[in-house]
Structures are given as C-alpha cells and as structure tokens.
Design a protein around this motif. Sequence first.
Motif, PDB file in Angstrom:
ATOM      1  N   ARG A  34       0.822  -1.213   0.000  1.00 59.40           N
ATOM      2  CA  ARG A  34       0.000   0.000   0.000  1.00 59.40           C
ATOM      3  C   ARG A  34       0.854   1.261   0.000  1.00 59.40           C
ATOM      4  O   ARG A  34       0.569   2.224  -0.719  1.00 59.40           O
ATOM      5  CB  ARG A  34      -0.935   0.007   1.216  1.00 59.40           C
ATOM      6  CG  ARG A  34      -2.065  -0.972   1.138  1.00 59.40           C
ATOM      7  CD  ARG A  34      -3.044  -0.784   2.286  1.00 59.40           C
ATOM      8  NE  ARG A  34      -3.683   0.524   2.247  1.00 59.40           N
ATOM      9  CZ  ARG A  34      -4.622   0.919   3.086  1.00 59.40           C
ATOM     10  NH1 ARG A  34      -5.030   0.100   4.061  1.00 59.40           N
ATOM     11  NH2 ARG A  34      -5.178   2.113   2.993  1.00 59.40           N
TER      12      ARG A  34
ATOM     13  N   LEU B 203      -1.691   3.809  -1.866  1.00 63.02           N
ATOM     14  CA  LEU B 203      -3.111   3.467  -1.853  1.00 63.02           C
ATOM     15  C   LEU B 203      -3.738   3.738  -0.485  1.00 63.02           C
ATOM     16  O   LEU B 203      -3.439   3.053   0.494  1.00 63.02           O
ATOM     17  CB  LEU B 203      -3.296   1.983  -2.197  1.00 63.02           C
ATOM     18  CG  LEU B 203      -2.817   1.557  -3.594  1.00 63.02           C
ATOM     19  CD1 LEU B 203      -2.872   0.038  -3.719  1.00 63.02           C
ATOM     20  CD2 LEU B 203      -3.646   2.224  -4.673  1.00 63.02           C
TER      21      LEU B 203
ATOM     22  N   ALA C 179      -8.663   4.616  -2.510  1.00 61.20           N
ATOM     23  CA  ALA C 179      -7.967   4.079  -3.685  1.00 61.20           C
ATOM     24  C   ALA C 179      -8.048   2.553  -3.730  1.00 61.20           C
ATOM     25  O   ALA C 179      -8.165   1.963  -4.807  1.00 61.20           O
ATOM     26  CB  ALA C 179      -6.515   4.527  -3.683  1.00 61.20           C
TER      27      ALA C 179
ATOM     28  N   ARG D  73      -9.957   0.297  -6.905  1.00 63.05           N
ATOM     29  CA  ARG D  73      -9.340  -0.749  -7.716  1.00 63.05           C
ATOM     30  C   ARG D  73     -10.390  -1.770  -8.174  1.00 63.05           C
ATOM     31  O   ARG D  73     -10.165  -2.513  -9.127  1.00 63.05           O
ATOM     32  CB  ARG D  73      -8.239  -1.455  -6.920  1.00 63.05           C
ATOM     33  CG  ARG D  73      -7.004  -0.603  -6.699  1.00 63.05           C
ATOM     34  CD  ARG D  73      -6.016  -1.298  -5.779  1.00 63.05           C
ATOM     35  NE  ARG D  73      -5.564  -2.576  -6.329  1.00 63.05           N
ATOM     36  CZ  ARG D  73      -4.539  -2.718  -7.162  1.00 63.05           C
ATOM     37  NH1 ARG D  73      -3.879  -1.651  -7.568  1.00 63.05           N
ATOM     38  NH2 ARG D  73      -4.183  -3.914  -7.594  1.00 63.05           N
TER      39      ARG D  73
END
Length: 204
Positions: free
Chosen positions: A164, A169, A173, A177
């Motif tokens: 991450r 991320l 986020a 995905r």
Amino acid sequence: MAGIKQVAGHALALDRRDVDTDQIIPASWLKRVERTGFAPGLFGAWRNDPEFVLNRPGADQAKVLVAGANFGCGSSREHAVWALQDFGFQVVVAPSFADIFRGNCISSGLVPAQATEEGVRRLFAELAADEAAEVVVDVAARTVSIPSAGITEPFELADFAQWRLLEGLDDVALSLRHEAAISAYEGSRAGWLPTLAANAPATP
C-alpha cells in the motif's frame, strides 16, 4: 496519496517511550475539520520547552522521526498522523507502535518502520553524535540506515502495508481498484433497490 519507495533526509530523535496520541496532538486541536494545519500543535505541550527537539534549528526540515517503544498509544485519533505529516515527517522509526496508530499511518501514507530495540538504540546513539547525519529509509528493502556511520537496520512492515505504501493506496484508492466490479454489481441489482448515486438514472 503518493507512493513512498525511499525517504532520505534529516532525522529527529525523540528518545521517549509510550508517547501517546494526546501528547502527539492535544485534544484541543481536534476541533479542526481539515487534514492540514496541525503542525503548530504537534507535541504542543512539550514545545513549551526551548530545548525540545522540535524547537532546534532545522527541525522543520526533518523527514524521519526516531522514537521509543509503543509510539502512538492512547486514543485512536487520526489527527496524530496528520500532525506528524503536516510537520514534514514521512517516516516514524520505533521498536513498536500502537495497533490503531499503525493502521492510521498506513491509511494516510506515513511509514511506521518497526526496528528492534537494539537497532533504535544504535540510531539514537549515532544521531546524538551527529545530528546532521542523513538517514535513509528504504521501504522496498525494509531497512533504515545512516550511510555516513555504516549503520543499516532492518525493520518490520507487513507485506500488505508495504504494498500500500509503495503504491500510494489509501482506503478510497483500494476500493476504486474494484470500480468495474462494483459498477457491474450495481447494474445487476433490481430496479427497486437503492442504487449508488453515480449509477442512478438521471431524474427527468
């Protein structure tokens, strides 16, 4: 948020154990609704001491904080992470972290590098001898080093947390995905069921 692969720069040594989130950012600062502007409140009570490490010349240029064990204990306020980042820290190195604080770090892009007690002691000793020493934190290799002293210490970071941080991320986020799968699922739901606003038909 931006991915973090390596951080190199000045470090500050906070040789204190059990630093809790109220000491990191006092409760009076929690009235703010933004995620920025917390730097002046970071370690607010301790900064009344002119000798405190954050009051030293050049402290505002530091990217790495080296601290004692059980860093970030106490209440679960995300503001503690935001205050550290707002001051300029990208990494906290400590022998251990409170679990909720560690999770907040990962979600916000602050690297919680868990080195050994002995490793952190060596970092403290070298920073005491040379406050200007450059510290390099390699998230991919999971090491923290002081090249000028020939010191390299491994640190623990779970694989998922490392991924991450490398990819940058946050929680949103991570969800995005799976945007295609979410949209497909929403499109298959019966028309009378609630629908995400983004997928709802336009009102005539």
